[in-house]
Scaffold this motif. Structure first.
Motif, PDB file in Angstrom:
ATOM      1  N   TRP A  19      55.247  31.301 -29.363  1.00 25.24           N
ATOM      2  CA  TRP A  19      54.317  30.230 -29.753  1.00 25.24           C
ATOM      3  C   TRP A  19      54.626  29.797 -31.174  1.00 25.24           C
ATOM      4  O   TRP A  19      54.932  30.633 -32.025  1.00 25.24           O
ATOM      5  N   GLN A  20      54.584  28.476 -31.426  1.00 30.34           N
ATOM      6  CA  GLN A  20      54.841  27.933 -32.758  1.00 30.34           C
ATOM      7  C   GLN A  20      53.638  27.117 -33.189  1.00 30.34           C
ATOM      8  O   GLN A  20      53.298  26.124 -32.547  1.00 30.34           O
ATOM      9  N   GLY A  21      52.967  27.547 -34.249  1.00 32.19           N
ATOM     10  CA  GLY A  21      51.829  26.815 -34.782  1.00 32.19           C
ATOM     11  C   GLY A  21      52.211  26.008 -35.998  1.00 32.19           C
ATOM     12  O   GLY A  21      53.393  25.836 -36.308  1.00 32.19           O
ATOM     13  N   SER A  22      51.211  25.518 -36.723  1.00 34.84           N
ATOM     14  CA  SER A  22      51.475  24.685 -37.898  1.00 34.84           C
ATOM     15  C   SER A  22      52.136  25.475 -39.017  1.00 34.84           C
ATOM     16  O   SER A  22      52.943  24.941 -39.769  1.00 34.84           O
ATOM     17  N   PHE A  23      51.799  26.770 -39.152  1.00 33.29           N
ATOM     18  CA  PHE A  23      52.520  27.587 -40.139  1.00 33.29           C
ATOM     19  C   PHE A  23      52.749  29.020 -39.667  1.00 33.29           C
ATOM     20  O   PHE A  23      53.596  29.711 -40.216  1.00 33.29           O
ATOM     21  N   LEU A  24      52.067  29.466 -38.626  1.00 33.63           N
ATOM     22  CA  LEU A  24      52.330  30.774 -38.044  1.00 33.63           C
ATOM     23  C   LEU A  24      53.102  30.619 -36.747  1.00 33.63           C
ATOM     24  O   LEU A  24      52.984  29.603 -36.070  1.00 33.63           O
ATOM     25  N   SER A  25      53.893  31.628 -36.390  1.00 32.14           N
ATOM     26  CA  SER A  25      54.575  31.632 -35.101  1.00 32.14           C
ATOM     27  C   SER A  25      54.557  33.053 -34.544  1.00 32.14           C
ATOM     28  O   SER A  25      54.552  34.032 -35.290  1.00 32.14           O
ATOM     29  N   LEU A  26      54.537  33.148 -33.203  1.00 28.96           N
ATOM     30  CA  LEU A  26      54.469  34.426 -32.522  1.00 28.96           C
ATOM     31  C   LEU A  26      55.812  34.707 -31.850  1.00 28.96           C
ATOM     32  O   LEU A  26      56.346  33.846 -31.141  1.00 28.96           O
ATOM     33  N   HIS A  27      56.344  35.906 -32.062  1.00 35.35           N
ATOM     34  CA  HIS A  27      57.680  36.242 -31.585  1.00 35.35           C
ATOM     35  C   HIS A  27      57.671  37.529 -30.774  1.00 35.35           C
ATOM     36  O   HIS A  27      56.829  38.407 -30.983  1.00 35.35           O
ATOM     37  N   GLN A  28      58.637  37.625 -29.850  1.00 31.92           N
ATOM     38  CA  GLN A  28      58.825  38.830 -29.043  1.00 31.92           C
ATOM     39  C   GLN A  28      60.303  39.205 -29.069  1.00 31.92           C
ATOM     40  O   GLN A  28      61.155  38.398 -28.692  1.00 31.92           O
ATOM     41  N   ASP A  29      60.599  40.400 -29.547  1.00 31.69           N
ATOM     42  CA  ASP A  29      61.982  40.877 -29.642  1.00 31.69           C
ATOM     43  C   ASP A  29      62.152  42.144 -28.810  1.00 31.69           C
ATOM     44  O   ASP A  29      61.283  43.029 -28.805  1.00 31.69           O
ATOM     45  N   ASP A  30      63.268  42.219 -28.115  1.00 33.18           N
ATOM     46  CA  ASP A  30      63.710  43.489 -27.534  1.00 33.18           C
ATOM     47  C   ASP A  30      64.621  44.143 -28.567  1.00 33.18           C
ATOM     48  O   ASP A  30      65.527  43.486 -29.108  1.00 33.18           O
ATOM     49  N   VAL A  31      64.398  45.427 -28.860  1.00 38.13           N
ATOM     50  CA  VAL A  31      65.134  46.096 -29.930  1.00 38.13           C
ATOM     51  C   VAL A  31      65.748  47.399 -29.426  1.00 38.13           C
ATOM     52  O   VAL A  31      65.269  48.009 -28.465  1.00 38.13           O
ATOM     53  N   ARG A  32      66.829  47.784 -30.105  1.00 40.72           N
ATOM     54  CA  ARG A  32      67.418  49.096 -29.849  1.00 40.72           C
ATOM     55  C   ARG A  32      66.827  50.080 -30.843  1.00 40.72           C
ATOM     56  O   ARG A  32      66.796  49.829 -32.051  1.00 40.72           O
ATOM     57  N   LEU A  33      66.359  51.216 -30.356  1.00 37.71           N
ATOM     58  CA  LEU A  33      65.736  52.242 -31.178  1.00 37.71           C
ATOM     59  C   LEU A  33      66.775  53.184 -31.780  1.00 37.71           C
ATOM     60  O   LEU A  33      67.928  53.214 -31.323  1.00 37.71           O
ATOM     61  N   PRO A  34      66.401  53.961 -32.774  1.00 32.91           N
ATOM     62  CA  PRO A  34      67.365  54.870 -33.413  1.00 32.91           C
ATOM     63  C   PRO A  34      68.022  55.850 -32.452  1.00 32.91           C
ATOM     64  O   PRO A  34      69.162  56.272 -32.676  1.00 32.91           O
ATOM     65  N   ASP A  35      67.309  56.223 -31.361  1.00 39.54           N
ATOM     66  CA  ASP A  35      67.892  57.175 -30.415  1.00 39.54           C
ATOM     67  C   ASP A  35      68.682  56.506 -29.300  1.00 39.54           C
ATOM     68  O   ASP A  35      69.122  57.160 -28.346  1.00 39.54           O
TER      69      ASP A  35
END
Length: 201
Positions: A19-35
């Motif tokens: 979601w993209q607002g006037s100054f805030l945006s919401l993001h979803q990331d898939d990440v690799r963990l340390p293990d």
């Protein structure tokens, strides 16, 4: 003290804007963990903000009282606001202080930064001190309502102890104020004209 050891780092694999607002945006990331495993992180991107610790003298500060809708109550806060695109930290601090309180300052010092919500946002708030205050007219944004108060720092700390003052950025600002007036933490004060010079193209 190393702030980010390599073995704790999470690496983004796939990034999406939800979601993209006037100054805030919401993001979803898939990440690799340390293990080597994977996880999903949902977070808010924020353009950055400033907070001002306006000192009338060594003991009295200028604060604001305003209603905060998400938590449904009135808070006592140090003046603060988000940065506009391309705006320097000092320019934002001077603008917010003037617009919200009517005060302008003869001298400014940048104290540091705080990260108010590291679990779900990348927001960074710069901490600025202002002194040599001169009162003037406020120019509040449309739909913005707040009271301006002059309170001693000790009164504000007493309100913290009673559980009445709970705004996170203001708590950090009071910590800085307390250490500065005690002579334990030093600030590098510069006149407004010097900061203005740096903001000119």
């Amino acid at each position: 003290m190393h702030p980010q050891p390599d073995d704790l780092t999470e690496t983004p694999l796939l990034q999406r804007t939800l979601w993209q607002g006037s100054f805030l945006s919401l993001h979803q990331d898939d990440v690799r963990l340390p293990d080597g495993g994977q996880a999903r992180r949902v977070y808010v991107r924020h353009p950055g903000a400033v907070m001002v610790v306006p000192m009338l003298d060594a003991t009295r500060l200028v604060v604001e009282r305003q209603f905060r809708y998400p938590v449904g109550r009135v808070f006592i806060e140090l003046p603060a606001g988000k940065r506009d695109p391309g705006e320097t930290g000092w320019a934002c601090a001077a603008r917010e202080l003037r617009e919200e309180t009517g005060y302008e300052a003869d001298e400014w010092a940048r104290a540091g930064v705080l990260h108010p919500c590291i679990g779900y946002s990348n927001e960074v708030i710069e901490i600025w001190f202002a002194r040599g205050l001169r009162a003037g007219a406020r120019t509040l944004d449309e739909g913005e309502f707040l009271d301006v108060l002059t309170v001693s720092g000790d009164e504000l700390l007493a309100a913290v102890a009673r559980g009445e003052l709970t705004d996170g950025k203001t708590l950090v600002g009071l910590l800085w104020w307390q250490q500065v007036v005690a002579g334990r933490w030093a600030l590098s004060w510069r006149p407004t004209s010097a900061w203005m010079q740096e903001t000119r193209p």
